[in-house]
Design a protein around this motif. Structure first.
Motif, short mmCIF file in Angstrom:
data_model
loop_
_atom_site.label_atom_id
_atom_site.label_comp_id
_atom_site.label_asym_id
_atom_site.label_seq_id
_atom_site.Cartn_x
_atom_site.Cartn_y
_atom_site.Cartn_z
N PRO B 61 -3.08 -21.12 15.22
CA PRO B 61 -3.19 -22.57 15.58
C PRO B 61 -2.49 -23.31 16.80
CG PRO B 61 -2.01 -22.14 13.49
CD PRO B 61 -2.57 -20.81 14.06
N ASN B 62 -1.17 -22.48 17.06
CA ASN B 62 -0.42 -23.26 18.01
C ASN B 62 0.92 -22.11 18.23
OD1 ASN B 62 1.70 -24.00 15.92
ND2 ASN B 62 0.22 -25.39 15.35
N ASN B 63 1.76 -22.60 19.12
CA ASN B 63 2.74 -21.90 19.56
C ASN B 63 3.89 -21.86 18.45
OD1 ASN B 63 3.97 -24.27 20.30
ND2 ASN B 63 3.96 -23.79 22.21
N ARG B 64 3.74 -22.52 17.50
CA ARG B 64 4.83 -22.54 16.33
C ARG B 64 4.59 -21.25 15.50
NH1 ARG B 64 4.38 -25.42 12.56
NH2 ARG B 64 2.26 -26.61 12.99
N PHE B 65 3.72 -20.34 15.81
CA PHE B 65 3.38 -19.52 14.90
C PHE B 65 3.49 -18.10 15.97
CE2 PHE B 65 1.17 -20.70 10.90
CZ PHE B 65 1.07 -22.13 11.16
N LEU B 66 4.18 -17.14 15.35
CA LEU B 66 4.29 -15.80 16.34
C LEU B 66 4.40 -14.71 15.33
CD1 LEU B 66 5.34 -14.13 18.63
CD2 LEU B 66 7.85 -14.55 17.63
N ALA B 67 3.31 -13.87 15.72
CA ALA B 67 3.15 -12.72 14.86
C ALA B 67 3.62 -11.43 15.70
CB ALA B 67 1.57 -12.40 14.60
N GLU B 68 4.29 -10.49 15.04
CA GLU B 68 4.63 -9.37 15.44
C GLU B 68 4.28 -7.84 14.64
OE1 GLU B 68 8.24 -10.45 18.05
OE2 GLU B 68 8.88 -10.03 16.03
N ARG B 69 4.09 -6.82 15.36
CA ARG B 69 3.77 -5.69 14.56
C ARG B 69 4.57 -4.38 15.24
NH1 ARG B 69 -1.75 -2.51 12.77
NH2 ARG B 69 -0.73 -1.41 11.25
#
Lengths: 111, 114
Positions: B61-69
């Motif tokens: 949704p926006n840059n407040r969300f960060l996913a990593e793997r």
């Protein structure tokens, strides 16, 4: 439960009767569809899938029908049991496998 | 074989705080997906990893969300800073086939932002 606050269409069905859950999809180019069942407190669980080269597919007590002309899917559950009470979602598979879910239908099985 | 697991099952935080959700996919599944259902809406796709690479992040949704793997095994989804509209249930799913196939879902993390 997880559905608190959601106002889903509800299908009330008597135990032993057949259930039919309907779903409309938007993309005429979609070629793969999946039905999921979600019980309270759990994630969606795969029920059955169908590809666009078929118009019907049967599983154990479940049948999925696909009408590409009107972009409509249905899930039929035979001899509905109390354990079938859940929210049912249809999903289109897009791109590299991402699922586009429908709004869901709450099925309530009454004795 | 263990299914997809998610941690925590519930998280209650205040607006402006940070939360990190974790997903452990089924062992050997290269594909990992994040979805969420916010109140009153349907389940929506967030992003898709193939191993450690982001294949599709069009749903973030926006840059407040960060996913990593990192390492291509478990994944984390961090929300920083959290807003009220982030409340909902976050699901993780994994699959073996690149083009979806059967996606196995975890039980979800219920996030409440106050």
């Amino acid at each position: 439960g997880e559905s608190v606050g959601l106002h889903l269409p509800t299908l009330s069905v008597q135990e032993g009767d057949n259930s039919i859950i309907n779903c409309a999809y938007s993309n005429s180019a979609s070629d793969y569809f999946i039905w999921y069942k979600q019980e309270s407190g759990k994630g969606p669980q795969f029920i059955i899938d169908i590809r666009s080269n078929m118009d019907k597919r049967q599983g154990q007590r479940v049948t999925v029908l696909l009408n590409k002309t009107v972009k409509h899917l249905s899930l039929q559950i035979a001899a509905t049991q109390p354990g079938d009470s859940a929210v049912y979602f249809c999903a289109e598979v897009r791109g590299w496998g991402k699922l586009q879910f429908g709004a869901g239908t709450q099925v309530v099985v009454t004795p | 074989e263990a299914g997809v697991t998610q941690f925590p099952s519930h998280s209650v935080i205040e607006k402006g705080q940070t939360v990190t959700l974790r997903c452990d996919p089924i062992s050997g599944h290269d594909n990992l997906y994040w979805y969420r259902r916010v109140m009153g809406k349907e389940i929506k796709f967030l992003l898709h990893f193939v191993k450690e690479s982001k294949q599709d992040e069009s749903g973030m949704p926006n840059n407040r969300f960060l996913a990593e793997r990192t390492g291509g095994t478990y994944s984390t989804l961090k929300v920083q800073p959290a807003e009220l509209e982030d409340s909902g249930v976050y699901f993780c799913a994994s699959s073996q086939d690149l083009r979806g196939g059967t996606q196995y879902f975890g039980p979800g993390t219920r996030l409440t932002v106050l």
